[in-house]
Structure formats: structure tokens, C-alpha cells
Design an enzyme around this catalytic site. Sequence first.
Site, PDB file in Angstrom:
ATOM      1  N   ARG A   1      -4.297 -15.071 -31.430  1.00  0.00           N
ATOM      2  CA  ARG A   1      -3.156 -14.026 -31.517  1.00  0.00           C
ATOM      3  C   ARG A   1      -1.904 -14.889 -31.040  1.00  0.00           C
ATOM      4  O   ARG A   1      -0.662 -14.683 -31.589  1.00  0.00           O
ATOM      5  CB  ARG A   1      -3.318 -12.790 -30.690  1.00  0.00           C
TER       6      ARG A   1
ATOM      7  N   HIS B   1     -11.920  -8.541 -22.865  1.00  0.00           N
ATOM      8  CA  HIS B   1     -11.251  -9.281 -23.610  1.00  0.00           C
ATOM      9  C   HIS B   1     -11.315  -8.539 -25.166  1.00  0.00           C
ATOM     10  O   HIS B   1     -12.108  -8.212 -25.594  1.00  0.00           O
ATOM     11  CB  HIS B   1     -11.958 -10.362 -23.864  1.00  0.00           C
TER      12      HIS B   1
END
Lengths: 615, 245
Positions: A273, A257
Amino acid sequence: MQTIYTDVLVIGAGLAGERAAIEAAQAGFSAICLSLVPSRRSHSSAAMGGMQAALGNCAKGDGDCPDVHFSDTVKGSDWGCDQEVARMFADNAPIEMRRLAHWGVPWGRVVPGKGSYFKGGKLYDKEEKEENRGLINSRDFGGTAKWRTCYVSDGTGHSVLYTVDNVCAKLGVEVHDKTEAISLIHDGATCFGAVARCLRTGELRVYLAKASVIATGGFGRIYPGTTNAVICDGGGHITALNTGIVPMGNMEAVQFHPTGIVPTEILVTEGCRGDGGTLLDVNEERFMHVYEPEKQELASRDVVARWMTHHIRQGKGVKSPYGDHLWLDIRHLGEKHITGKLREVYEICTSFLGVDPIHQLIPVRPTHHYSMGGVRTNKDGAAYGLGGLFSVGEAACWDMHGFNRLGGNSLAETVVAGGIVGKKIAEFLQGAEVTFNSAVIDAEVKKQQERIQNVIRCKAGTENVYKVRAAMQDALFKGANIFRTKEGLTECIATLQETLARARKVGLKSNGLGVNPELSAALKIEGQVKMALMLSCGALNRTESRGSHNREDFPARNDRDWLSRTLAYWKSETDDLPTLKYEAATQVFHIPPGDRGYGKSEIIKADAKAESKGE
Amino acid sequence: MARSLKFNIFRYNPQDSESTPHMESFVLEETDSMTLFIALNRIREEQDPSLQFDFCCRAGICGSCGMVINGRPGLACHTKTKDLPADITLLPLPVFQLVGDLSVDTGSWFRELYDTVESWIHTKKVFDPAAPEERMEDEVAESIYELDRCIECGCCIAACGTARMRPDFLGAAGINKVGRFLIDPRDERTEQDYYEIIGTDMGIFGCMGLLACEDVCPKHMPLQNQLGFLRRKMGITALKNFFGK
């Protein structure tokens, strides 16, 4: 010896296991879930961001449908997934989100009117339709064409798990927490249940069932640094691989990740994000838009993690006592958003890093996160090799994720697959009768008792379990990380083989009485090293780069030779290496292999001539 | 120069006939960013592998690692040693049954609670897979989530005067759970139904108003407001019952 009978025995009480148990219970069958921890502490609770489902209610999700979701998922998998499974998943996801709403999940809802959002650090306008007021809302996640991720603030997993566990309580699904399955009971053809160790007293118990389900989540703890909870140690997988006949699928497909925090490797959600956060380097400059002009920070996780590692290798990382890292910047999202929709992120940053993300940058780097591989099942969730054995959720390789899963697709998979597989289990149970062979049960119990006594009495040796575990983790970290090579993997396998020999000689330092944690660790170390070997051997054999599996010596995706799924068996307990077999990645192609639209890479086409074949 | 930390830890293994409850000390050198998660694992791996404690997510999300840290219930995983003196005393949470050392059985306690308060949506509606979801205002969803955030770590129960005296007291976590369903428009239970559950000394009227629950809650749940809100609501229901409306 206490023996407990149930129609369905679910090993694991996270979202996938409980959701499957609910289907069985609703069909009138008894169900017991075993769990290392109280069910609500299962790692599902830590999934923050959300669940992908093509509801298309929000403005930026307008026009979304299961076809688009399916297509994103197949591209995300780098064509490694089973397309029939991905199709079933995408079709059922919207229904499942609505079912969860009916059960009580407080989904974020559409608020009509003009608003704004951030992308790549810039502000854009959007307007939500009045007609969609109060319908389930979605946020943006990586690798998707639409905003599709349904969320409850950034506590989605928590909220859904609590809701599903409430439904279990209502329906009388029993949860036996602090109970660890240590082996499956089977006669080579049919699974009869499991031998379990009570983590309140240390005593063994027998669970007999017509159907057994492995739903124990991922196995990230075989890596030294992972976002996974400490209970994600592969215990369920070990019970399956020790049968010698149930294969693990695609163990080399491991997701890193992009935003694990440094240090401590705790995850901060992709929602950061998705909601407009950016990645910065040592100069506090963005870089993802250079590598991925189209998707930027929101390319799929394998691609972003790869570019981040590449960028650090270019000397653009930030130096720290814990190694180089990059920055995640969410400051521009503002205090209200950060303490509202990203509240867990705020709490993690303030309590673990002493960083205030409203005013400061968050140190992040790619961190082990998810296991696409696991117990190989067919599309009904039935495990290969043993009748009456199923697997679901991250523990399984059902296989909708192939070589890379999209953010928001795993939490959705838990409940969608749980529902689908649970129904299939209920069908399996209709009229199913099982004859339990007491000799098989007694032999398995005796074997486990002896195994425990041998470890306590240091019969095979006095190797320290924690040191052996660290050796295994270190080998994987060095050899089977984001970028892989023949040399690195060969060395990794050699180290792991030595480690396996040591694992077989582990003996306890302490007395092993009661709920002894050293004994718990010792009972699974050999199995863990075997999983690590399955992973690294699969990675060495796979001479291509696909999704999260990146071979620097074979950078092309090779559809001619490797449009396949690895099946790893541990045929005999005393073997020193796994046996690898392969099967086609998918029987049905709705979308033929092509370009993903991000993560530019060379592709050797399925019909390419053989002379260009790699090694 | 790194500090030398002295951990005084409660030890007792009920499954070992030779074990008696006692305190044991361990010394560790403090490292940068050390939390109790890191410290306790180091003690287990380097000094005493039989030491029992519970961690799971180690990120303050799952609620496994509640313990009494220098006299105060809290989550061990997000407790940094630099915020503590060099002498650190760790005890298991009271009220819950001891499993061993710092590990307690919160699972059984909470599972019983779910049955007592019937912590699920009570509705006569049947789910229709073909229909769109029922609408809900986002504000309502957010206010439900605000109460749904409880991680059932048990800190509020361990810190509660009433819970220490009455084993059947629902505690702030239990009462908050009722509050969560009470404000959920999908739950068709009436105030009278909720009164049956918490309108006693086992519920809202057992609270002595000491409010340590609010002080120790690691998720900063609005427990004080909840207790006040439900006490008022249930008080009014009691009066209505008394006067027959």
C-alpha cells in the site's frame, strides 16, 4: 546438570536480543543468546517492509526530522505511549540506520532524477535531488506525514538480521540455538538466570547471569490465525508472568494487520500500500477513500483494519470457503516493481495462493499481527519487579507503541531499543556483583523436573494439549478480536477460565523422550491461557476505544478515565484470574492528547466533567 | 472427491533407546490449499504427537523447514500437496546432524561457516554516530541484496555431491556468502584474502560443477553464476600467486 555462566543471558536471538547483546559485548561483557531456532530464522527475518527513521533523504521525505517522527508515533499510539520513550526512539532511529549501513546492510539508496509513484491508484511525479544521490532511501508507510521507511527491497528484516548476526559472530556473542528457557531463576528480588531445555536432547540446563533479558518477540500464536511465526508463542512472557511479580503491560493492545492473505494468514507487507497498492471490495471498487479521505489506504493499521472489517460487515466482502475477504490490488505497480521491490510478496502470492499479483488481485483481510503489550519495563528496559531482569523488542512493553504501532516502527524498535537497552545493561553490569544462592537454583531446577515428569506421567490428567490450545485460540478469536463488547469479553473470560482448568490437567499421549514436541507445547499451555486471560480481562475493564482496542459499547476514546496503561499480574500460581493495576500512560507530555487526523472518533477529554463518565 | 494421501516419514528419536531408524506411514485426507506445513501439523496433532519437524515462519522466508520431499530437497512450508502424487516420502536433509525424525541441526553447521568465511564487513573505519552515512549507488546495494537473500535452509548443501563426500566443503551457500562480501565496497578484504578462504578444495575448487544447488534453491539464487564468477576470479588470483604477478 550442566550449568553455564555468562554476564548477560539474552532469551531470544532476534534483532532486539542480538542488538542488546552486541552493546554488552562491546563493553567487554560475555553474552549468550538462547534461541528456539537458529538465530537467523528468528521472526525478525520475516519483517519485510522496513524501518522508520527520519533521515529525510528522499524527495517525499524532504523536511522530515525526529520531531515529526515522534509526533506520528504518538498519534499512531492514540496517546497510549510513553512519550519519553517515543522521543528517545525517534531521536536515535536515524543514527541506528547509519550504524546498520556501516555494519553492512544494503539499504535501498536514493537515485537522483525524475520519477513517478502511485498513490490511491493514481500516478504522480517526483524528483530526487542530485545532492542526495546514494544516501539511504525511504518508502511510504501508513500513518506517517513523510516517506520515512528505510528498506532493503522487501527483505529488510532478513537483511538486517543477517547483518546483526554477523556482528554477533564477529564479537563472539554466543548463540545457543535450539534451546528454550522454561523458567526464570529468582529469589523474589533478583533474577539469576534461567532454566532451559535443550531442543537437541531434551535435557535441562542452568544458565546463570548477572543480567537476563527477555527478547522473545510477540505472542501471536495464542490466536488461531496470525501472521506470527510458530515460535511466537509467548514462551518468554510466560517465564516472567510465572514469577508473580513481573507485570505485563497493555496486553489488550493487539494489532490486526490489514493485509494477511486468505487462507494461511501469511503477511504481505504494508509496503504494497505504501508503494501505491489499493484495497478493493467485492465490486472491485476502492472504499478506503470514502472512510478516510485524507490518508485513504495509508491510515494507521488499526483504522484501516477497522474499516475493512466494517466494510465486510456491510456485505461488501468477497465470499470464499475461508470466509469473507477483500482484495489488495498492486497490478498497476507493474512487473518490474513487483518482482523487484516487492519480490517476497510476489513469491508468497505465487507459491501459497497460486495468484500472480502482476495480473491478479490478492485476497486479504485483517489478521492478528502484533502485540503492543508485553513485559513491562521502564525506559531503560529494566523489567518491573525483579532486579537484573530486562526486556526489549516486541516481547517488551517499553512502551513506544501505546495502543497502535505504526508500520515500520517495530522493526526499527528492535535495533533502536536494542541499542539503548543494551547500553543500559552494560552500565548496570559495570561493577555489579551478584551472589548466586544455590538453594534457589536447585529448587527451581527441581520444580521444573517435577513439572516435566508430572506432564509425562499424566499426574494431573490426560487433557490433550492441542485441544486445549485450540479452545483458548477460539475463545480469543470470538471475544477479543478487532471489535469487542462486554458480552463477548465476558463469555471469552468464562471460556478461558474453563480452559485454564483443563490446561492444568494436560498429560502427554506420547512418551516425552528427547525433543518431544508435545512436551514443549504442554509446558507452556497453562502460561498461554494465563496470558489470554490477562488480555481479555484488560480488554473488558478498559471501557473505552483507543487505537487497536475497539469497544463497540464504548466507542469514544476516554482521556479522562483511561489515559493509562494496564499492568497485569498473575500473583499466585493457583489464581484463576489476573490482578490488574493501572499507571499513567506517560509521565511527560510533549504532545497533549488530541485528534489523530484519521480514524475519526469521539473523544472524552481529560478535563471533561465526570457525569458524562461511561458505565 | 478428495485424495487420500499416504505420507511415508522417516522416524528415529536418538534420545529414545528403543527407537530405531525406520519409515512410518500416515494417511490423511487432502484438503483445499494443503501444504506440507498443514499436513505435518495435522499428523502431529491428530495421529502422533511425538513427530519431530521444524517450521518457523511457514512463509518461505526463514529457511527452517528444509527436508527431502519425494527425493528432492525443498522447503516443506511452501510445498503444496496438490503438486505431489498421493504417495509422499519425507526424509530429513542429509549432511546435517539429525535431531530426530525430520528435524536436523542446520544452526551449528552455519555458525561454523560464519567463522570460517568471517562473514562480516572487514573495515578499519570506525562508526561515527554524528556523520551522515557513506554513499552507495542503489545498483550496488541491489546487487549485494541479490546475494544476501540466501535463507540458509541447507537445501543446496543437502543436494551437493561434494558436501556429501567432504564434511569441510563450504557448499554453494558458503561460497555465495563470500561472493556477497567480495562485491561489497565496504569490505576492505582483498582478493588474496578471499583466496585464503575459498581458494582450496574446501572452497571453490571443490565444486564438481553438478549444480544441483542451483536447481533446488528455493529462493532462486544465482548460484551457478556465483560459482563460475568466483572460480574464475580465484583462478586468476592463483595464477598471479604462481607467477608472482
